[in-house]
Structure formats: C-alpha cells, structure tokens
Design an enzyme around this catalytic site. Sequence first.
Site, PDB file in Angstrom:
ATOM      1  CE  LYS A  14      -0.459   8.547  -4.645  1.00 24.88           C
ATOM      2  NZ  LYS A  14      -0.441   8.421  -3.206  1.00 24.88           N
ATOM      3  NE  ARG A  90       5.189   5.517  -3.826  1.00 25.26           N
ATOM      4  CZ  ARG A  90       4.000   5.230  -3.923  1.00 25.26           C
ATOM      5  NH1 ARG A  90       3.450   4.769  -5.254  1.00 25.26           N
ATOM      6  NH2 ARG A  90       2.927   4.949  -3.039  1.00 25.26           N
ATOM      7  NE  ARG A 129      -5.910   2.583   1.382  1.00 22.79           N
ATOM      8  CZ  ARG A 129      -5.057   3.563   0.443  1.00 22.79           C
ATOM      9  NH1 ARG A 129      -5.269   4.168  -0.367  1.00 22.79           N
ATOM     10  NH2 ARG A 129      -3.592   3.049   0.694  1.00 22.79           N
ATOM     11  NE  ARG A 135      -2.809  -0.617  -0.425  1.00 26.74           N
ATOM     12  CZ  ARG A 135      -2.396   0.684  -0.953  1.00 26.74           C
ATOM     13  NH1 ARG A 135      -3.660   1.208  -1.534  1.00 26.74           N
ATOM     14  NH2 ARG A 135      -1.384   0.948  -0.959  1.00 26.74           N
ATOM     15  NE  ARG A 146       1.474   2.641   2.432  1.00 27.88           N
ATOM     16  CZ  ARG A 146       0.284   2.455   2.568  1.00 27.88           C
ATOM     17  NH1 ARG A 146      -0.072   1.820   3.591  1.00 27.88           N
ATOM     18  NH2 ARG A 146      -0.398   3.047   1.734  1.00 27.88           N
TER      19      ARG A 146
HETATM   20  P1  AMP Z   1       0.514   2.973  -3.619  1.00 26.75           P
HETATM   21  O1  AMP Z   1      -0.761   1.882  -4.066  1.00 26.75           O
HETATM   22  O2  AMP Z   1       0.661   3.963  -4.965  1.00 26.75           O
HETATM   23  O3  AMP Z   1       0.407   3.373  -2.372  1.00 26.75           O
HETATM   24  O4  AMP Z   1       1.627   1.819  -3.700  1.00 26.75           O
HETATM   25  C1  AMP Z   1       1.603   0.836  -2.820  1.00 26.75           C
HETATM   26  C2  AMP Z   1       3.325   0.195  -2.770  1.00 26.75           C
HETATM   27  O5  AMP Z   1       3.633  -0.241  -4.039  1.00 26.75           O
HETATM   28  C3  AMP Z   1       4.152   1.169  -2.107  1.00 26.75           C
HETATM   29  O6  AMP Z   1       4.159   1.395  -0.898  1.00 26.75           O
HETATM   30  C4  AMP Z   1       5.234   0.682  -2.878  1.00 26.75           C
HETATM   31  O7  AMP Z   1       5.904  -0.172  -2.032  1.00 26.75           O
HETATM   32  C5  AMP Z   1       5.150   0.221  -4.139  1.00 26.75           C
HETATM   33  N1  AMP Z   1       5.042   1.186  -5.209  1.00 26.75           N
HETATM   34  C6  AMP Z   1       3.953   1.713  -5.880  1.00 26.75           C
HETATM   35  N2  AMP Z   1       4.511   2.770  -6.777  1.00 26.75           N
HETATM   36  C7  AMP Z   1       5.884   2.677  -6.480  1.00 26.75           C
HETATM   37  C8  AMP Z   1       7.015   3.287  -7.602  1.00 26.75           C
HETATM   38  N3  AMP Z   1       6.768   4.087  -8.376  1.00 26.75           N
HETATM   39  N4  AMP Z   1       8.221   3.172  -7.026  1.00 26.75           N
HETATM   40  C9  AMP Z   1       8.636   2.248  -6.165  1.00 26.75           C
HETATM   41  N5  AMP Z   1       7.617   1.655  -5.431  1.00 26.75           N
HETATM   42  C10 AMP Z   1       6.363   1.648  -5.802  1.00 26.75           C
END
Ligand code: AMP
Length: 189
Positions: A14, A90, A129, A135, A146
């Site tokens: 993404k 999400r 990654r 990260r 996740r």
């Molecule tokens: P990402 O970079 O999109 O994979 O997001 C990293 C982490 O941020 C996720 O594993 C969640 O803990 C949190 N997070 C990001 N976006 C959301 C969302 N829309 N709702 C809830 N938690 C989020």
Amino acid sequence: MPNIIIFGAPGSGKGTQSERIIEKYHLRHISTGELLRDHIARKTELGIVADSYCSRGQLIPDDLMIEILAHTIDNDAEVSKGLILDGFPRTIPQARALKQLLAERGMKIDSVIGLEVPEDELVERLLKRGQESGRSDDNLDTINKRLEVYHNQTLPLRDYYINEGKYCSIHATGSIDEIFDRIAEVIEA
Ligand code: AMP
C-alpha cells in the site's frame, strides 16, 4: 480528482504503490500508520497510546482513529485535490464513519483499490522490510498478530466495498512497475 482507498493486508504494498500514485496523480496521501509512527517517534500523548497497540499488532480503537482522521482531513487545505487513504478504514465501523464524515464535507470515496497478495509472500515481504527499515512491528510474532487482525477485522471491508460497487481487485505480485500499471489502468478507467 478522485478519492481512493488503497486496501490490502500488511505487506501488500500500500505504501509503495501510494508513493507512485501520488507522483503521477498528485493526490494527497493520508497514511494512518505513518501518522501514528510519527507520533510514536515524537512521544506525544497520542504516540504513547498508539504505541501500546501498534507494538502488539493490534488496532487503535475506532473512536480514536476516526477522530484522528477527521482532524487530519479538516486541517489539510489540499484535500479537495483528491485523496489516497492508506491504512484507513480498517474496520466496518471505520468505513461507515468515513462515509458519513466525507458526506458531511461534500466528498465521497470513488474507488477502493484492493491489493491481493498470497499470505506466504506477505510474511516474506514484511520480514525483509523489518530487516531493511528496522520497523519494530515487522517481527514474526507481531506480523502474525497483524495478519490475524487483518483477516478478522479488516478483510470484511472487501465485501462491504464490493456491495457498494467500489472494489477493484488488483493482482499485486510481480514488479512494482507492473503492479503500478495495473493500478493506473483502474484509476484512469
Ligand atoms: P500500517 O502502517 O498501515 O501497517 O499501520 C501500522 C499500525 O498502526 C497498525 O498495525 C495499527 O496498530 C495502527 N493503525 C494504522 N491504521 C489504523 C487504523 N485505521 N485503525 C486502527 N489502527 C491503525
């Protein structure tokens, strides 16, 4: 300009594809994950709360996340140029809140680009990654959590947006360029 959601499991590309989309179509990019990581790095009040969820691979509670998104949209003078939402929504409650929030601002989602990648490749990409970027949530335990959260809470959104007639499935394996070409076709259609 269109308002697009880029949708997919962790590791589906993404963020990478959003960068290419912004470069070509000059949309505003809102990545909730990046926004939270910035707060975590700065140790803000929100960052401390967010870290307690992100580090365990869990989702931030819907109410808080929706409030953050509304605040981000309302403080970005350029959202009318078109949006690419990455990492939001999400959950089904987030999708419903997004619909209402955008309608109140005279906006709507035009399409949802769903990046489809087999699970074994997702794990491989995330581990790589983690090694390259450091990260902290890209370690095997958190990756598995996740992916479980994705299946239980996020994947139902696929049907939600199929029902709304907005879901465009993209076969998201191959080179970054090949995948981007498939996405560009959808955006231009
Ligand atoms: P990402 O970079 O999109 O994979 O997001 C990293 C982490 O941020 C996720 O594993 C969640 O803990 C949190 N997070 C990001 N976006 C959301 C969302 N829309 N709702 C809830 N938690 C989020």
